[in-house]
Design an enzyme around this catalytic site. Structure first.
Site, mmCIF file in Angstrom:
data_model
loop_
_atom_site.group_PDB
_atom_site.id
_atom_site.type_symbol
_atom_site.label_atom_id
_atom_site.label_comp_id
_atom_site.label_asym_id
_atom_site.label_seq_id
_atom_site.Cartn_x
_atom_site.Cartn_y
_atom_site.Cartn_z
ATOM 1 N N GLN A 1 64.083 14.843 62.413
ATOM 2 C CA GLN A 1 65.518 14.587 62.310
ATOM 3 C C GLN A 1 65.889 13.238 62.909
ATOM 4 O O GLN A 1 65.488 12.912 64.032
ATOM 5 C CB GLN A 1 66.280 15.697 63.021
ATOM 6 C CG GLN A 1 67.740 15.728 62.694
ATOM 7 C CD GLN A 1 68.433 16.938 63.305
ATOM 8 O OE1 GLN A 1 67.807 17.782 63.936
ATOM 9 N NE2 GLN A 1 69.730 17.020 63.129
ATOM 10 N N ALA B 1 60.189 6.219 65.888
ATOM 11 C CA ALA B 1 60.672 5.190 64.962
ATOM 12 C C ALA B 1 60.806 3.836 65.659
ATOM 13 O O ALA B 1 60.476 2.792 65.075
ATOM 14 C CB ALA B 1 62.003 5.624 64.356
ATOM 15 N N THR C 1 62.851 12.471 70.360
ATOM 16 C CA THR C 1 61.448 12.199 70.052
ATOM 17 C C THR C 1 61.301 11.384 68.771
ATOM 18 O O THR C 1 60.472 10.474 68.697
ATOM 19 C CB THR C 1 60.649 13.519 69.951
ATOM 20 O OG1 THR C 1 60.881 14.270 71.152
ATOM 21 C CG2 THR C 1 59.164 13.266 69.812
ATOM 22 N N CYS C 2 62.126 11.675 67.783
ATOM 23 C CA CYS C 2 62.074 10.919 66.525
ATOM 24 C C CYS C 2 62.489 9.462 66.755
ATOM 25 O O CYS C 2 61.920 8.545 66.165
ATOM 26 C CB CYS C 2 62.965 11.569 65.468
ATOM 27 S SG CYS C 2 62.394 13.222 64.995
ATOM 28 N N THR C 3 63.470 9.255 67.618
ATOM 29 C CA THR C 3 63.917 7.902 67.936
ATOM 30 C C THR C 3 62.803 7.126 68.640
ATOM 31 O O THR C 3 62.543 5.962 68.308
ATOM 32 C CB THR C 3 65.194 7.940 68.801
ATOM 33 O OG1 THR C 3 66.214 8.603 68.050
ATOM 34 C CG2 THR C 3 65.654 6.547 69.185
#
Length: 149
Positions: A38, A48, A43-45
């Site tokens: 998402q 990325a 964690t995704c940030t």
């Protein structure tokens, strides 16, 4: 799940700007397709941003980069703009791409079981054949994981 030796699945999806990205147009350069659960989550940030911070190294190694999640174009646009990512993010709201790669799976968090995207990175050669699958992605060192092989 897609495995080493498999060809890049045929797909098309909208990037953060609403432009169509077709897998058939991605040949000629090595390709990294990373799936994240998402946009704008911690964690995704981290993942990325790590890939963005190391983008010049990845590009120098001959890679093109593409991020995919089941978020809307609007959410991808906000995420992309907020961090000025130098690569496209695909909004796969209907989960067509995540299904083709086999990363839409049952997950369990804090005892709760649900379906979602399993954080996975796929690496393809210039002929769009999968050369590596990273299933245990470490968000803080995602680029290093890619470049270590």
């Amino acid at each position: 799940m897609l495995k080493v030796g498999d060809p890049l699945p045929e797909f098309e999806g909208l990037n953060q700007d609403g432009n169509i990205i077709k897998s058939s147009k991605l040949t000629g350069k090595k390709l990294i397709v990373f799936f994240y659960p998402q946009a704008n989550t911690p964690t995704c940030t981290v993942e990325a941003c790590n890939l963005s911070d190391n983008y010049s190294k990845l590009k120098k190694a001959g890679f093109r980069l593409l991020g995919v999640s089941a978020d809307s174009v609007k959410k991808q646009k906000n995420f992309h703009s907020k961090f000025a990512f130098p690569y496209d993010l695909i909004a796969d709201e209907n989960r067509d791409i995540v299904e083709k790669f086999g990363v839409w799976q049952q997950k369990t968090t804090f005892g709760k079981t649900y379906m979602g995207i399993v954080r996975t990175t796929f690496i393809f050669d210039e002929n769009m054949i999968c050369t590596r699958v990273i299933e245990k992605v470490t968000s803080k060192t995602a680029a290093t994981q890619i470049l270590e092989n």
